[in-house]
Design a protein around this motif. Structure first.
Motif, PDB file in Angstrom:
ATOM      1  N   ALA A   5      32.176  55.923  28.054  1.00 47.37           N
ATOM      2  CA  ALA A   5      31.320  56.649  27.123  1.00 47.37           C
ATOM      3  C   ALA A   5      31.261  55.928  25.778  1.00 47.37           C
ATOM      4  O   ALA A   5      32.273  55.437  25.282  1.00 47.37           O
ATOM      5  CB  ALA A   5      31.850  58.072  26.933  1.00 47.37           C
ATOM      6  N   THR A   7      29.608  56.164  21.682  1.00 52.68           N
ATOM      7  CA  THR A   7      29.105  57.105  20.692  1.00 52.68           C
ATOM      8  C   THR A   7      27.855  56.528  20.049  1.00 52.68           C
ATOM      9  O   THR A   7      27.743  55.325  19.834  1.00 52.68           O
ATOM     10  CB  THR A   7      30.163  57.395  19.617  1.00 52.68           C
ATOM     11  OG1 THR A   7      30.567  56.161  19.012  1.00 52.68           O
ATOM     12  CG2 THR A   7      31.369  58.075  20.238  1.00 52.68           C
ATOM     13  N   ASP A  11      23.631  61.071  19.969  1.00 44.74           N
ATOM     14  CA  ASP A  11      24.417  62.097  20.650  1.00 44.74           C
ATOM     15  C   ASP A  11      24.330  63.431  19.905  1.00 44.74           C
ATOM     16  O   ASP A  11      24.071  64.481  20.509  1.00 44.74           O
ATOM     17  CB  ASP A  11      25.883  61.666  20.753  1.00 44.74           C
ATOM     18  CG  ASP A  11      26.087  60.455  21.655  1.00 44.74           C
ATOM     19  OD1 ASP A  11      25.149  60.109  22.400  1.00 44.74           O
ATOM     20  OD2 ASP A  11      27.180  59.876  21.603  1.00 44.74           O
ATOM     21  N   GLY A  41      30.583  61.894  23.328  1.00 45.11           N
ATOM     22  CA  GLY A  41      30.055  60.563  23.607  1.00 45.11           C
ATOM     23  C   GLY A  41      29.013  60.676  24.698  1.00 45.11           C
ATOM     24  O   GLY A  41      28.640  61.780  25.114  1.00 45.11           O
ATOM     25  N   SER A  42      28.532  59.541  25.178  1.00 44.29           N
ATOM     26  CA  SER A  42      27.492  59.580  26.212  1.00 44.29           C
ATOM     27  C   SER A  42      27.561  58.333  27.072  1.00 44.29           C
ATOM     28  O   SER A  42      28.057  57.284  26.659  1.00 44.29           O
ATOM     29  CB  SER A  42      26.101  59.702  25.583  1.00 44.29           C
ATOM     30  OG  SER A  42      25.857  58.616  24.695  1.00 44.29           O
ATOM     31  N   LEU A  53      28.289  64.133  26.881  1.00 39.77           N
ATOM     32  CA  LEU A  53      29.524  64.894  27.008  1.00 39.77           C
ATOM     33  C   LEU A  53      29.670  65.790  25.792  1.00 39.77           C
ATOM     34  O   LEU A  53      29.625  65.317  24.649  1.00 39.77           O
ATOM     35  CB  LEU A  53      30.731  63.962  27.123  1.00 39.77           C
ATOM     36  CG  LEU A  53      30.748  63.018  28.338  1.00 39.77           C
ATOM     37  CD1 LEU A  53      32.004  62.165  28.316  1.00 39.77           C
ATOM     38  CD2 LEU A  53      30.645  63.795  29.638  1.00 39.77           C
ATOM     39  N   GLN A  66      29.723  68.008  31.098  1.00 40.34           N
ATOM     40  CA  GLN A  66      28.858  66.895  31.414  1.00 40.34           C
ATOM     41  C   GLN A  66      27.418  67.399  31.533  1.00 40.34           C
ATOM     42  O   GLN A  66      27.142  68.308  32.314  1.00 40.34           O
ATOM     43  CB  GLN A  66      29.294  66.248  32.733  1.00 40.34           C
ATOM     44  CG  GLN A  66      28.365  65.145  33.204  1.00 40.34           C
ATOM     45  CD  GLN A  66      28.735  64.589  34.569  1.00 40.34           C
ATOM     46  OE1 GLN A  66      28.248  63.532  34.946  1.00 40.34           O
ATOM     47  NE2 GLN A  66      29.580  65.270  35.316  1.00 40.34           N
ATOM     48  N   TRP A 178      36.230  58.606  28.631  1.00 40.44           N
ATOM     49  CA  TRP A 178      35.718  59.166  27.386  1.00 40.44           C
ATOM     50  C   TRP A 178      36.897  59.467  26.460  1.00 40.44           C
ATOM     51  O   TRP A 178      38.048  59.540  26.911  1.00 40.44           O
ATOM     52  CB  TRP A 178      34.916  60.438  27.664  1.00 40.44           C
ATOM     53  CG  TRP A 178      35.677  61.546  28.315  1.00 40.44           C
ATOM     54  CD1 TRP A 178      36.401  62.536  27.708  1.00 40.44           C
ATOM     55  CD2 TRP A 178      35.822  61.770  29.733  1.00 40.44           C
ATOM     56  NE1 TRP A 178      36.979  63.363  28.639  1.00 40.44           N
ATOM     57  CE2 TRP A 178      36.634  62.933  29.886  1.00 40.44           C
ATOM     58  CE3 TRP A 178      35.336  61.135  30.880  1.00 40.44           C
ATOM     59  CZ2 TRP A 178      36.972  63.431  31.140  1.00 40.44           C
ATOM     60  CZ3 TRP A 178      35.676  61.640  32.127  1.00 40.44           C
ATOM     61  CH2 TRP A 178      36.487  62.776  32.247  1.00 40.44           C
ATOM     62  N   LEU A 185      41.157  56.836  25.246  1.00 45.53           N
ATOM     63  CA  LEU A 185      40.301  57.020  26.409  1.00 45.53           C
ATOM     64  C   LEU A 185      41.059  57.683  27.555  1.00 45.53           C
ATOM     65  O   LEU A 185      42.211  57.332  27.841  1.00 45.53           O
ATOM     66  CB  LEU A 185      39.743  55.678  26.880  1.00 45.53           C
ATOM     67  CG  LEU A 185      38.633  55.050  26.055  1.00 45.53           C
ATOM     68  CD1 LEU A 185      38.205  53.726  26.684  1.00 45.53           C
ATOM     69  CD2 LEU A 185      37.436  55.971  25.910  1.00 45.53           C
TER      70      LEU A 185
END
Length: 416
Positions: A5, A7, A11, A41-42, A53, A66, A178, A185
């Motif tokens: 993920a 940022t 977002d 994040g994405s 997310l 999600q 993520w 993470l």
């Protein structure tokens, strides 16, 4: 492949588009509560496909959701909202998302037609998408994602690896990374594509139909009991058993604690106190209990399918909002059988049976399950079924008061 993920300023902007829409989704975990939403994040699966997310915090709830999104140019009647002149669409069943998901996923794969995809309606905690094709599958998009192995992916993979054939085989799976609560993470599953079971009937709906006709469910129940027993053997082969000493005393303490909790929520259960105490005492007197092992954890008739005269067991995820450690903890195999036995009572009631007719039908079906499963300590089984029934009494009193007589009837039987 494990997606990472990132940022992006978009977002937070996407989250603003979704802010009013998210609480209307069946899988949103904090309905009716004041919530704090933030973008974690994405994942950019393709130029027009983003998986956002979203962290949801409300009281004791703290989960990461999600949310697959597809962005298309121009207006669209199905749009959630608009970002920079592009329509933002729910991506879970969209061909662009499905195509990108399959391209990123690991596993043997499937031959499916994403343009003919159909989202399954009515699900509470995840989103499933049926994908027709030469090798059809059903994709489960996990809405609440968590770090670590997801049992709904991990357990079927292990069962298939040891040769157990009564579970839809995983065809593809996708993991992501993520930022966790401390910023480092974490890695977890985002979804799994399993083989589609054709001509399948939902086990609970099937049992309800039998009850409505007054037709014996015993033969089908016997088959299900035998397949449940074979699943437990396969789970031991795949995962082994727990070597720690967790005997009858722990079960007794758990049932006594469950009753205290249930009594505080439903004071009318006080009349069952002596009967519960008797069951607890009987469990405490047992010299030993079977070793704990990996189990399904939430087995009932709604978690099984009947296809071509055989049973398939699915949905090994457990309660999605429960901690992963709790969902994967070794337990007594008989807890799964207890869940099926309780489900039989519900099938009789929903099928319209009452009084002596309900008692006869459920006794017949219960005997079938027990005969097929092939044994087990009846004192422990009674205690585990009582534990489940006490939970049901609280749930029904809070959510479906008209259904409260179902667990009450179970308590009357189990405590006499």
């Amino acid at each position: 492949m494990s997606l990472i993920a990132r940022t992006s300023p978009d977002d937070a902007r996407l989250l603003e588009v979704l802010r009013g829409w998210l609480p209307t989704r069946r899988w949103f975990p904090a309905k009716g509560a004041s919530t704090d939403l933030s973008a974690v994040g994405s994942f950019a699966l393709a130029d027009d496909v983003t998986v956002l997310l979203v962290r949801v915090r409300a009281g004791s709830i703290d989960v990461v959701l999600q949310v697959p999104l597809v962005l298309v140019d121009g207006a669209d009647d199905e749009a959630i909202g608009v970002l920079d002149g592009r329509s933002v669409l729910d991506g879970a069943g969209h061909p662009a998302y499905l195509r990108a998901w399959l391209a990123a996923a690991d596993g043997p794969g499937a031959d499916v037609d994403v343009d003919a995809a159909r989202v399954v309606t009515g699900e509470q905690s995840n989103t499933s998408v049926i994908l027709p094709g030469a090798r059809p599958g059903i994709l489960k998009v996990l809405r609440a994602v968590a770090a670590g192995e997801n049992p709904d992916v991990d357990v079927p993979r292990h069962l298939v690896a040891v040769g157990w054939q009564h579970v839809p085989a995983p065809l593809a799976w996708l993991q992501g990374q993520w930022p966790g609560p401390d910023g480092s993470l974490v890695t977890g599953y985002l979804g799994v594509l399993a083989s589609f079971v054709d001509a399948a009937e939902d086990g609970f709906e099937l049992a309800c139909a039998y009850a409505a006709r007054g037709e014996s469910f015993a033969a089908a129940a016997t088959d299900l009991g035998a397949i449940t027993a074979s699943m437990h053997v396969a789970l031991v082969s795949a995962y082994g058993v727990d070597a720690s000493d967790q005997g009858p005393q722990e079960v007794a303490r758990a049932v006594a604690g469950r009753f205290s909790w249930a009594l505080s929520a439903v004071p009318s259960l006080a009349r069952f106190a002596d009967g519960v105490a008797d069951v607890v005492a009987q469990v405490r007197s047992l010299p030993t209990a079977p070793p704990r092992q990996r189990v399904h954890g939430d087995l009932h008739l709604g978690q099984v399918l009947r296809s071509h005269d055989t049973w398939f067991i699915m949905d090994f995820e457990g309660e999605p909002l429960a901690p992963l450690e709790q969902r994967t903890r070794p337990d007594l195999a008989l807890r799964d059988l207890a869940g099926l036995l309780r489900s039989v009572d519900y099938a009789a009631a929903v099928g319209g049976l009452t009084g002596a007719d309900a008692a006869a039908w459920t006794a017949d079906a219960r005997d079938g399950l027990l005969r097929g499963y092939g044994g087990g300590d009846q004192t422990l089984l009674r205690a585990l079924e009582l534990d489940k029934t006490l939970y049901e009494a609280v749930y029904e009193s809070r959510n479906r008061p008209t259904w409260l007589p179902i667990p009450i009837a179970g308590l009357e039987r189990l405590t006499r």
